[in-house]
Design a protein around this motif. Structure first.
Motif, mmCIF file in Angstrom:
data_model
loop_
_atom_site.group_PDB
_atom_site.id
_atom_site.type_symbol
_atom_site.label_atom_id
_atom_site.label_comp_id
_atom_site.label_asym_id
_atom_site.label_seq_id
_atom_site.Cartn_x
_atom_site.Cartn_y
_atom_site.Cartn_z
ATOM 1 N N ALA A 80 -1.980 3.423 -1.659
ATOM 2 C CA ALA A 80 -3.026 2.679 -2.353
ATOM 3 C C ALA A 80 -4.374 2.891 -1.678
ATOM 4 O O ALA A 80 -4.461 3.083 -0.455
ATOM 5 N N GLY A 81 -5.429 2.827 -2.479
ATOM 6 C CA GLY A 81 -6.768 2.754 -1.927
ATOM 7 C C GLY A 81 -6.992 1.395 -1.295
ATOM 8 O O GLY A 81 -6.153 0.491 -1.376
ATOM 9 N N ALA A 96 -7.843 7.605 10.287
ATOM 10 C CA ALA A 96 -7.486 6.190 10.147
ATOM 11 C C ALA A 96 -6.014 6.036 9.765
ATOM 12 O O ALA A 96 -5.335 5.127 10.251
ATOM 13 N N LEU A 97 -5.515 6.911 8.904
ATOM 14 C CA LEU A 97 -4.105 6.858 8.529
ATOM 15 C C LEU A 97 -3.213 7.071 9.753
ATOM 16 O O LEU A 97 -2.226 6.354 9.939
ATOM 17 N N PRO A 143 -6.928 6.197 2.288
ATOM 18 C CA PRO A 143 -6.127 7.421 2.144
ATOM 19 C C PRO A 143 -6.937 8.711 2.317
ATOM 20 O O PRO A 143 -6.352 9.771 2.566
ATOM 21 N N GLU A 144 -8.241 8.618 2.214
ATOM 22 C CA GLU A 144 -9.069 9.808 2.398
ATOM 23 C C GLU A 144 -9.475 10.022 3.850
ATOM 24 O O GLU A 144 -10.129 11.015 4.165
ATOM 25 N N GLY A 201 0.765 -1.233 0.000
ATOM 26 C CA GLY A 201 0.000 0.000 0.000
ATOM 27 C C GLY A 201 0.794 1.280 0.000
ATOM 28 O O GLY A 201 0.228 2.356 -0.199
ATOM 29 N N ALA A 202 2.091 1.215 0.226
ATOM 30 C CA ALA A 202 2.874 2.435 0.443
ATOM 31 C C ALA A 202 3.317 3.058 -0.874
ATOM 32 O O ALA A 202 3.819 2.363 -1.757
#
Length: 261
Positions: A172-173, A140-141, A135-136, A29-30
């Motif tokens: 990544a989404g 959570a991030l 990512p939105e 995901g990075a």
């Protein structure tokens, strides 16, 4: 910016610097931000190549799940398009698995540097799921970083917020993340005795995603493996970036000197 099509999947990559090529392969995901510190350390005397794995950032995100063999084929397409003959591969987590698979299948690798990597997906703990974040969703991030770092980033809000911003732009989404995580969990290394390239295995001593014991075993099983413990967690390349960058540059210099580079 350069892209290459591999079987209908458009892959984005960038190069900077000149000299022997060092290709960075990212974790689940990075985005390429993950390599910002090491990229800065090697670009110049080396050509630094970063790329977005399928499912991440500016590359396409076809339906998953993915597998490491496919991702290694993507890496080969990127290297061929960039005109790279020989390469030093640097991978973190999933990226280390991709580097191992690529080195076994193709004939380009001069050396490997594997960070937070296991030889088998069964070694990956359930804490991998804690890295998963939309990512939105900045909250959570931020929360997901507890699985990546040994330090509590809530005590360093400026650092935390910068990382969250980078992740929100480049990572990544959720569908791409899930597809890549399936590749990491499903990985079974090729016969390691056949991977005869010099290999530096770096591992954060407090890695909760891939335990340090898995890295030690990987180095032991590689014919030319060398293990070095560093402080920090799964993303020790960010958390203790100076130590990882110094080890990487020293390693690359040794390999390049040994190969006449």
């Amino acid at each position: 910016m350069p892209t290459v099509d591999n079987g209908g999947c458009e892959l984005y990559y960038e190069t900077e610097g000149s000299g022997p090529t060092v290709a960075f392969v990212g974790d689940v995901g990075a985005g390429a931000w993950l390599w910002g510190w090491q990229h800065g350390a090697v670009a110049g005397p080396y050509e630094a190549l970063t790329w977005d794995l399928r499912g991440t950032g500016r590359s396409d995100a076809p339906d998953g799940p993915y597998d490491v063999r496919t991702l290694a084929g993507d890496l080969e397409a990127v290297l061929a398009d960039a005109g790279v003959a020989d390469v030093h591969l640097v991978g973190a987590g999933l990226g280390g698995m991709v580097a191992l698979a690529h080195a076994h299948r193709y004939n380009r690798a001069e050396s490997l540097a594997l960070i937070g990597t296991a030889a088998d997906g069964s070694e990956v703990t359930d804490r991998l799921d804690d890295l998963r974040a939309d990512p939105e969703d900045r909250g959570a991030l931020a929360g997901s970083l507890s699985a990546a770092f040994a330090a509590d980033l809530d005590e360093h809000p400026d650092v935390r917020d910068r990382i969250v911003s980078w992740r929100s732009e480049d990572d990544a989404g959720l569908e791409g993340w899930d597809a890549q995580a399936a590749a990491m969990r499903g990985f079974e290394a090729p016969p390691l005795y056949e991977v005869t390239d010099p290999a530096l295995v770096l591992h954060g001593v407090d890695d909760v995603v891939v335990p340090a014991e898995a890295g030690e075993q990987l180095a032991e099983d590689l014919p030319r493996g060398e293990y070095r413990a560093v402080e920090g967690g799964h993303w020790c390349l960010v958390e203790t970036s100076d130590a990882v960058s110094d080890a990487l540059v020293g390693w690359l210099d040794e390999q390049s000197d040994g190969n006449g580079g």
